[in-house]
Design an enzyme around this catalytic site. Structure first.
Site, PDB file in Angstrom:
ATOM      1  N   SER A 182      46.866  72.797  39.927  1.00  0.00           N
ATOM      2  CA  SER A 182      45.834  71.933  39.629  1.00  0.00           C
ATOM      3  C   SER A 182      44.805  72.801  40.250  1.00  0.00           C
ATOM      4  CB  SER A 182      45.792  70.836  40.223  1.00  0.00           C
ATOM      5  OG  SER A 182      44.076  69.513  40.430  1.00  0.00           O
ATOM      6  N   TYR A 190      46.737  66.766  48.334  1.00  0.00           N
ATOM      7  CA  TYR A 190      47.386  66.758  46.920  1.00  0.00           C
ATOM      8  C   TYR A 190      46.200  68.085  46.882  1.00  0.00           C
ATOM      9  CZ  TYR A 190      46.534  66.569  41.221  1.00  0.00           C
ATOM     10  OH  TYR A 190      47.158  66.830  40.332  1.00  0.00           O
TER      11      TYR A 190
HETATM   12  P1  NAP Z   1      51.839  61.261  35.660  1.00  0.00           P
HETATM   13  O1  NAP Z   1      51.904  60.561  33.896  1.00  0.00           O
HETATM   14  O2  NAP Z   1      52.165  60.033  36.999  1.00  0.00           O
HETATM   15  O3  NAP Z   1      53.896  61.960  35.698  1.00  0.00           O
HETATM   16  C1  NAP Z   1      54.020  62.296  36.935  1.00  0.00           C
HETATM   17  C2  NAP Z   1      55.639  62.728  36.631  1.00  0.00           C
HETATM   18  O4  NAP Z   1      56.250  62.955  37.618  1.00  0.00           O
HETATM   19  C3  NAP Z   1      56.712  61.647  35.954  1.00  0.00           C
HETATM   20  O5  NAP Z   1      57.558  61.626  34.693  1.00  0.00           O
HETATM   21  C4  NAP Z   1      57.433  61.241  36.953  1.00  0.00           C
HETATM   22  O6  NAP Z   1      58.978  60.210  37.608  1.00  0.00           O
HETATM   23  C5  NAP Z   1      57.778  62.035  37.836  1.00  0.00           C
HETATM   24  N1  NAP Z   1      57.486  62.292  39.402  1.00  0.00           N
HETATM   25  C6  NAP Z   1      57.381  62.110  39.941  1.00  0.00           C
HETATM   26  N2  NAP Z   1      57.851  62.007  41.492  1.00  0.00           N
HETATM   27  C7  NAP Z   1      58.999  63.326  40.991  1.00  0.00           C
HETATM   28  C8  NAP Z   1      60.193  62.912  42.385  1.00  0.00           C
HETATM   29  N3  NAP Z   1      59.572  62.537  43.780  1.00  0.00           N
HETATM   30  N4  NAP Z   1      60.735  63.521  40.629  1.00  0.00           N
HETATM   31  C9  NAP Z   1      60.772  63.634  40.034  1.00  0.00           C
HETATM   32  N5  NAP Z   1      60.027  63.250  38.958  1.00  0.00           N
HETATM   33  C10 NAP Z   1      58.903  62.984  39.749  1.00  0.00           C
HETATM   34  O7  NAP Z   1      51.656  63.079  35.924  1.00  0.00           O
HETATM   35  P2  NAP Z   1      50.890  63.564  34.906  1.00  0.00           P
HETATM   36  O8  NAP Z   1      49.382  63.490  34.888  1.00  0.00           O
HETATM   37  O9  NAP Z   1      51.815  63.826  33.965  1.00  0.00           O
HETATM   38  O10 NAP Z   1      51.134  64.916  36.182  1.00  0.00           O
HETATM   39  C11 NAP Z   1      52.258  65.652  35.571  1.00  0.00           C
HETATM   40  C12 NAP Z   1      51.905  67.095  36.446  1.00  0.00           C
HETATM   41  O11 NAP Z   1      50.715  67.962  35.838  1.00  0.00           O
HETATM   42  C13 NAP Z   1      51.225  66.751  38.341  1.00  0.00           C
HETATM   43  O12 NAP Z   1      51.690  68.392  39.062  1.00  0.00           O
HETATM   44  C14 NAP Z   1      50.025  66.903  38.312  1.00  0.00           C
HETATM   45  O13 NAP Z   1      49.836  67.179  39.825  1.00  0.00           O
HETATM   46  C15 NAP Z   1      50.104  67.696  37.208  1.00  0.00           C
HETATM   47  N6  NAP Z   1      48.140  67.814  36.933  1.00  0.00           N
HETATM   48  C16 NAP Z   1      47.589  66.308  36.557  1.00  0.00           C
HETATM   49  C17 NAP Z   1      46.661  66.031  35.991  1.00  0.00           C
HETATM   50  C18 NAP Z   1      45.660  65.343  35.508  1.00  0.00           C
HETATM   51  O14 NAP Z   1      44.453  65.555  35.289  1.00  0.00           O
HETATM   52  N7  NAP Z   1      46.177  64.484  34.301  1.00  0.00           N
HETATM   53  C19 NAP Z   1      45.467  67.642  36.285  1.00  0.00           C
HETATM   54  C20 NAP Z   1      46.064  68.846  37.070  1.00  0.00           C
HETATM   55  C21 NAP Z   1      47.363  69.014  37.154  1.00  0.00           C
HETATM   56  P3  NAP Z   1      58.687  58.492  37.134  1.00  0.00           P
HETATM   57  O15 NAP Z   1      58.132  58.772  36.177  1.00  0.00           O
HETATM   58  O16 NAP Z   1      59.863  58.222  37.057  1.00  0.00           O
HETATM   59  O17 NAP Z   1      58.174  57.874  38.123  1.00  0.00           O
END
Ligand code: NAP
Length: 247
Positions: free
Chosen positions: A142, A155
């Site tokens: 990130s 984080y």
């Molecule tokens: P999200 O919408 O909250 O989705 C998170 C995903 O991770 C879901 O599929 C969830 O599964 C899964 N997950 C969480 N804990 C888990 C575990 N212990 N084992 C297996 N699966 C798990 O998040 P997102 O925004 O798509 O983010 C995805 C990645 O990108 C993350 O690493 C986040 O830090 C990174 N990121 C996001 C952003 C942003 O702006 N959105 C920016 C920078 C980086 P369940 O549905 O079963 O809970």
């Protein structure tokens, strides 16, 4: 991007960026094994959609932060697919709090889900990748891991840790033709950013030179490229995808 012949594991593929990755990579011809922790219904529906369209995708319930669960998962995926070409460590959570109020559990949960999972999954796939004489590991960091953010020390530490891990694996396994890169998204429209107030979203959008949040598909295009042979000499890098926020 044609990904026919690629077997890919995506962690956290049931929602947000992960769901977009699964749909995009499978539609590009890859066989995609993806995990979820608790969203079983959503994961099954993604598998069903893609299968009905003639693509290969399969959902596996597996907690990415549980070392023995990752061992079981990779064993199962190898039985199903025979080999693993690409690992995308995407699963991640936030548990934001100011340092004064942050509890040990908030620290541990974020480090275990975001960082220990990357160690565990990488550890499980490198032997099969070595046997296969190739591999691409893509870790979701990130911009917060690069710049830090008030209220997100746990984080930011997990995402900065991913960058150091990525560079080390790239150096350690480069001679085995295994590549390892990190992606540093800025603010992407998912459940994670939906949790912010409208005022916070407006303030962030105003600070992004491109004046919009990113879409999960923007990240999926980059993951497809890093999964493909078109990126075969790119390793050890952290690639930002943030509308010029991080420059
Ligand atoms: P999200 O919408 O909250 O989705 C998170 C995903 O991770 C879901 O599929 C969830 O599964 C899964 N997950 C969480 N804990 C888990 C575990 N212990 N084992 C297996 N699966 C798990 O998040 P997102 O925004 O798509 O983010 C995805 C990645 O990108 C993350 O690493 C986040 O830090 C990174 N990121 C996001 C952003 C942003 O702006 N959105 C920016 C920078 C980086 P369940 O549905 O079963 O809970």
């Amino acid at each position: 991007m044609n990904l026919e012949g690629k077997n890919i594991i995506v962690t956290g593929g049931s929602r947000g960026i992960g769901e977009s990755l699964v749909r995009h990579l499978a539609a590009a011809g890859a066989k995609v094994a993806f995990t979820y922790r608790s969203s079983a219904e959503q994961a099954q529906s993604i598998e069903k959609d893609l299968t009905s369209e003639g693509f290969w995708a399969k959902a596996y319930q597996s907690d990415a932060s549980d070392f023995s669960a990752t061992e079981e998962l990779v064993k199962q995926v190898l039985e199903d697919l025979g080999a693993i070409d690409v690992l995308v460590n995407n699963a991640g959570i936030t548990k934001d709090n100011l340092m004064l109020r942050m509890g040990e559990d908030q620290w541990d949960q974020v480090i275990e889900t975001n960082l220990k999972s990357v160690f565990a999954m990488t550890k499980q796939v490198i032997k099969p990748m070595m046997k296969n004489r190739k591999g691409s590991i893509i870790n979701m960091s990130s911009v917060v891991g690069v710049f830090g953010n008030a209220g997100q020390a746990n984080y930011a530490a997990s995402k900065a840790g991913i960058i150091g891990f990525t560079k080390s694996i790239a150096k350690e396994l480069g001679s085995r033709n295994i590549r390892c890169n990190a992606i540093a998204p800025g603010f992407i429209e998912t459940d994670m950013t939906d949790a912010m107030t409208d005022a916070a979203k407006d303030a962030i959008t105003g600070s992004i030179p491109m004046k919009r949040l990113g879409k999960p598909e923007d990240v999926a295009q980059l993951v497809a490229f890093l999964s493909s042979d078109a990126s075969s000499y790119i390793s050890g890098q952290t690639i930002s995808i943030c509308g010029a926020l991080n420059c």
